[in-house]
Design an enzyme around this catalytic site. Structure first.
Site: not given
Ligand code: GBH
Length: 468
Positions: A187, A365
């Protein structure tokens, strides 16, 4: 800790015939794999340099400055329970396991000396997985940068990108004889978030760094891919990257341009770099405005062919004409406030497949933070079961539409440290008791096992039939 007083894991009873969610076979390609994902800092614990030889990461720095938060000192104590955890994964019937290695555990200063104890831990993990019939999918970087590398400028620095390729080489030389699936980064968008915001390490809150860091990460990815390939003379290994993609859908027709721009800026930037060898105009404009240096040589490095693409899927966003996120009436959300929208996953995969020439794809994931009911007879989480089923159905639709999908990994194997949100948000298919560390497979995990078995049986039947 004495191995005897560790009750490793609990498998409650699960009756597939009474399951609220169907246990059925999906229309999937032959050899489609099922498993789960974890990451080093979120599960290992054992970060004490004195007993483990591990160096400090930016997460220790982050939590030291925020003492009110949970941290990764114990996490799931996986470092001390690795064998039991692998036995549990085996019993769940998973065929693959995606994990990350910790750079500071292997190279405490990020460069130079190697911590043999750390490298051996991963070597033992790989052996244990292979002996259990589980294929390891290794991620080189899931957010735990050595502090020493942050002092050099972290992911804003080209020197750190070069050190990353050296780190990749150290890991490859030790594990490359047994691990076939390699991934550079988990990511990039979220790694960037740690520089432009304050919710993740290093928490620099500098929006001007967006393209600088994103591009430098892509360069680091390119350098690592090149290094791995140069050592893999027999071309035995599969190398890829994992991106988190959040499609941005317009609330109305007039929001189409705003939606497209947001998608290009935050998410497609990585796909454009890798599969088109050039960024979109929105990104180039931002690069020019913030002083990001992008050369043709960089783009050639970034766009090297990959063996696979990993996609982490959690949600979609809907925006209005101003590009502001809006909630559609009736939208269902997880405890993270992320909309559950499997249909958007099918749509995204189908449209990406038209726009890019993609390698085989894995969903690396997918999962949800939901309220679990812990009781004497197990851990009940019907909604997570349904969530998984809905997303597998969405993948089935994409496959029917011609997308080359090869596997699915649940996030996460077990409840773990949800970064700055601590242990309050649980994504696991296995519950972890925070006091005793006992693992209990949740109903969703039992359903997932039964589903994997049913699909394996269906596949075996199909093969037997075509052989007749
Ligand atoms: C993953 O990241 C990770 O790889 C993992 O480590 C983590 O534990 C898991 O997911 C759960 O969080 O609604 O516009 O604020 C997730 C990446 C980044 C996805 C932020 C959702 C929010 C967008 N995330 N995003 S917003």
């Amino acid at each position: 800790m004495n191995a005897q007083n560790k009750q490793a894991y609990v498998f409650p009873k699960f009756n597939a015939r009474r399951s609220p969610v169907p246990v059925r076979r999906y229309n999937l390609p032959k050899d489609f794999v099922f498993g789960a994902s974890t990451s080093a800092y979120q599960i290992e614990g054992a970060i004490d340099p004195g007993t483990t030889g591990r160096g400090r990461s930016i997460w220790e720095d982050y939590f030291a400055a925020r003492p009110h938060m949970d941290n990764g000192e114990v996490a799931c104590d996986h470092y001390n329970r690795m064998k039991e955890d692998v036995a549990m994964i085996k019993r769940m019937g998973h065929k693959v396991y995606r994990f990350s290695v910790s750079w500071p555990r292997i190279m405490p200063d990020g460069t130079g000396a190697v911590n043999e104890q750390g490298l051996k831990f991963y070597s033992d993990l790989v052996d244990e997985l292979l002996e259990s019939g589980i294929e390891p999918y290794l991620t080189l970087y899931h957010w735990d940068l050595p502090s020493a590398m942050e002092k050099l400028g972290g992911w804003t620095s080209r020197a750190v990108a070069a050190h990353f390729a050296d780190f990749a080489e150290v890991v490859l030389r030790r594990l490359g004889d047994r691990v076939k699936k390699w991934c550079t980064f988990n990511e990039p968008e979220v790694i960037v978030a740690g520089y432009i915001g304050d919710g993740l390490a290093p928490g620099l809150s500098n929006p001007k760094l967006r393209v600088i860091v994103a591009h430098n990460l892509m360069v680091a990815h390119g350098l690592a891919v090149k290094r791995i390939r140069s050592l893999d003379t027999a071309e035995r290994l599969d190398v890829g990257i994992v991106v988190n993609l959040v499609p941005v859908e317009p609330a109305t027709k007039s929001a189409t341009v705003a939606a497209r721009k947001m998608w290009q800026r935050n998410y497609a930037i990585y796909l454009d770099g890798i599969f088109h060898g050039k960024y979109s105009q929105v990104v180039l404009d931002e690069a020019a405005a913030t002083g990001a240096v992008i050369t043709d040589e960089d783009m050639a490095l970034i766009s090297q062919p990959l063996d696979y693409l990993g996609i982490n899927w959690y949600l979609r966003l809907v925006v209005n004409r101003q590009g502001r996120v809006v909630k559609l009436p009736g939208a269902e959300e997880t405890l993270m406030g992320w909309e559950i929208c499997p249909a958007a996953l099918s749509r995204m995969l189908l449209s990406m497949n038209k726009e890019y020439k993609l390698p085989p794809i894995y969903i690396t994931e997918n999962g949800a933070a939901l309220a679990d009911t812990v009781s004497d007879d197990g851990v009940h989480d019907n909604r997570r079961m349904l969530y998984t089923h809905e997303h597998l159905s969405a993948i089935e639709l994409a496959i029917a539409g011609g997308v080359d999908m090869r596997g699915y990994f649940a996030w996460s194997l077990m409840d773990n440290l949800e970064w700055s949100l601590g242990y309050s948000k649980t994504f696991g298919m296995v519950h972890v008791d925070r006091k005793t560390m006992v693992r209990t497979v949740k109903d969703s995990g039992m359903w997932y096992s039964a589903m994997i078995k049913a699909n394996k049986r269906a596949e075996a039947n199909k093969r037997a039939k075509s052989a007749r």
